[in-house]
Design an enzyme around this catalytic site. Structure first.
Site, short mmCIF file in Angstrom:
data_model
loop_
_atom_site.label_atom_id
_atom_site.label_comp_id
_atom_site.label_asym_id
_atom_site.label_seq_id
_atom_site.Cartn_x
_atom_site.Cartn_y
_atom_site.Cartn_z
N GLY A 40 0.85 -1.19 0.00
CA GLY A 40 0.00 0.00 0.00
C GLY A 40 0.88 1.24 0.00
O GLY A 40 1.06 1.91 -1.02
N CYS A 54 -6.89 23.16 17.46
CA CYS A 54 -6.91 23.57 18.85
C CYS A 54 -6.45 22.41 19.71
O CYS A 54 -7.24 21.75 20.40
CB CYS A 54 -8.34 24.00 19.21
SG CYS A 54 -8.39 24.90 20.73
C1 LIG Z 1 -3.71 -7.03 5.49
C2 LIG Z 1 -2.95 -5.83 5.05
N1 LIG Z 1 -2.47 -5.80 3.80
C3 LIG Z 1 -1.77 -4.74 3.34
C4 LIG Z 1 -1.54 -3.65 4.14
C5 LIG Z 1 -0.76 -2.50 3.58
O1 LIG Z 1 0.38 -2.21 4.31
P1 LIG Z 1 1.42 -1.13 3.77
O2 LIG Z 1 0.65 0.05 3.38
O3 LIG Z 1 2.32 -0.90 4.92
O4 LIG Z 1 2.12 -1.76 2.60
C6 LIG Z 1 -2.01 -3.65 5.46
C7 LIG Z 1 -1.75 -2.51 6.34
O5 LIG Z 1 -1.93 -2.51 7.51
C8 LIG Z 1 -2.75 -4.76 5.92
O6 LIG Z 1 -3.25 -4.80 7.16
#
Ligand SMILES: Cc1ncc(COP(=O)(O)O)c(C=O)c1O
Length: 438
Positions: A297, A365
């Site tokens: 991600g 705030c």
């Molecule tokens: C199951 C799962 N897949 C993928 C991700 C993506 O992780 P990242 O953005 O650190 O690559 C997460 C993030 O918490 C996750 O919980």
């Protein structure tokens, strides 16, 4: 109102982008900077601040980098990092799969016609409605994360269909914390119970195991350990049930650089190490090599984004400099949540003053509303200056709130010397829309 599809091209470009910035970012001699050939000063002038800027070409390049690194596997972009309809479209066009963890993310994906079979739905407490929408929508993989879900999902599957299932487990490798709320423990036997229950449901087709190790992992080693541990589980399942599961999903968590001094996890070396570890362990266990799934991600959208802020006030005193900007913890809660650190640059004006440590604070705030502690900024930084904060493409827009009734930021996509608004700024009227009575 902001203009759409503006051609904001500028010409004189100088040094190459620094590590945490979108790969097309260039810092110019006159103090301006460009991303995808578009002036950040012009973006701020046309669309206002604060604003998220995302480099579409950089997102697409990172998608392709992962896909090329795992030609035999599946790369599912983790929507939680950043999703809007434009982003879902880019991911779809690049041929990646999509990992969603809520009904809202699923709805965004469906709204742009994201192929359902390329969607993986996970979550530790999916609601009945989310399970219904996922199964009815025909998602490609549903990740079971608790025992109660097995029967709930089976009951939702229409006659004549089978729902493909991954089971999220906690591999006993020291990097995945068994006491966390996610996954079924291999150590306590809960994962084994889930496997048996899913296999006993004719409506469900168990295709593999899933895990996610954590965030900002900057070495392939924890993934290698996890993939070996999961391969061993596949062998145990084969021995106990006589089925060979064809998939292993290793989740996301690949690190990116937020600071010049940091390095992200390179997709190519990560994928090569992971594949080698899997092949070797499978050979030892006499298993066919399962298809690898990864869910990056942050490492796809994070470095492709930045946030632009306007300086509102500067306070000097007690040896400290506070630079207060027009955004804050509502558009970036990560410093207050995790103590996250950032790279900040002043853009739009060339200063001859030396850089001094300054603390960039927000306008909320709240004393803890700090965006960046002790970052070097020119000693003459003043109201009206523009600041850019790097690597805000992941877990910013998606984690934003409307704290202090502050509208959420627009997202401006830049690509091939053009800027376009893909998410507009949230105005007070948008907030009123939810209020249905006095
Ligand atoms: C199951 C799962 N897949 C993928 C991700 C993506 O992780 P990242 O953005 O650190 O690559 C997460 C993030 O918490 C996750 O919980």
């Amino acid at each position: 109102m902001c203009a759409l599809g503006q051609d904001l091209a500028t010409t004189t470009e100088t040094p190459p982008a620094e590590n945490p910035w979108p790969s097309t970012t260039l810092f110019r001699e006159d103090g301006d900077a460009t991303t995808a050939g578009v002036s950040l000063v012009e973006i701020a002038r046309l669309y206002g601040t604060p604003a998220y800027v995302v480099d579409e070409a950089d997102v697409r390049r990172r998608c392709r980098e992962y896909a090329d690194a795992l030609p035999e596997g599946t790369v599912a972009y983790a929507a939680k990092a950043f999703l809007c309809r434009a982003m879902a479209g880019w991911v779809r066009e690049e041929g990646l799969s999509l990992d969603v963890c809520s009904g809202g993310e699923l709805a965004i994906a469906r709204s742009v016609g994201f192929p359902a079979e390329r969607i993986i739905f996970h979550g530790n407490a999916k609601t009945p409605r989310e399970l219904h929408d996922a199964v009815e929508g025909g998602v490609g993989r549903l990740v079971i994360d608790n025992l109660a879900e097995v029967h709930r999902v089976a009951a939702l599957v229409p006659e004549g269909r089978r729902q493909k299932i991954l089971i999220r487990v906690v591999p006993d490798t020291g990097d995945a914390v068994p006491s966390q709320k996610f996954g079924l423990s291999i150590a306590t036997g809960e994962a084994g119970v889930a496997v048996a229950r899913v296999l006993a449901q004719p409506e469900l087709e168990l295709v593999g195991l899933h895990c996610h190790l954590g965030s900002q992992i900057d070495s392939a080693r924890p993934y290698e350990e996890a993939v070996r541990a999961l391969a061993e589980q596949l062998a145990l399942i084969r021995d106990a049930h006589g089925v060979v599961l064809p998939e292993l999903d290793l989740g996301g968590g690949q690190a990116i650089a937020y600071l010049d001094s940091e390095r992200g996890l390179d997709p190519r070396s990560f994928a090569a190490a992971l594949t080698a570890a899997l092949e070797e362990r499978c050979a030892g266990l006499g298993l066919p090599v399962p298809r690898l799934i990864v869910e990056p991600g942050r490492s796809i959208s994070g470095p492709a984004g930045m946030t632009l802020y306007r300086v509102i006030a500067v306070k000097r005193g007690g040896g400290r400099v506070f630079v207060a900007v027009d955004g804050g913890m509502s558009d970036n809660p990560r410093p207050s949540l995790y103590g996250a650190r950032y790279t900040v640059k002043m853009v739009g004006r060339r200063s001859r003053e030396a850089a001094r440590p300054a603390t960039v604070v927000g306008h909320h705030c709240e004393t803890g509303d700090v965006l960046a502690e002790d970052v070097p900024l020119p000693a003459d930084v003043r109201p009206g200056d523009l600041l850019a904060v790097a690597a805000t493409g992941a877990y910013h827009h998606s984690m934003a709130s409307t704290y202090n009734a502050t509208g959420r930021l627009p997202v401006i996509a830049v690509s091939a010397r053009r800027a376009r608004l893909v998410v507009r700024r949230e105005e007070p009227d948008d907030l009123f829309l939810r209020e249905v009575g006095l």
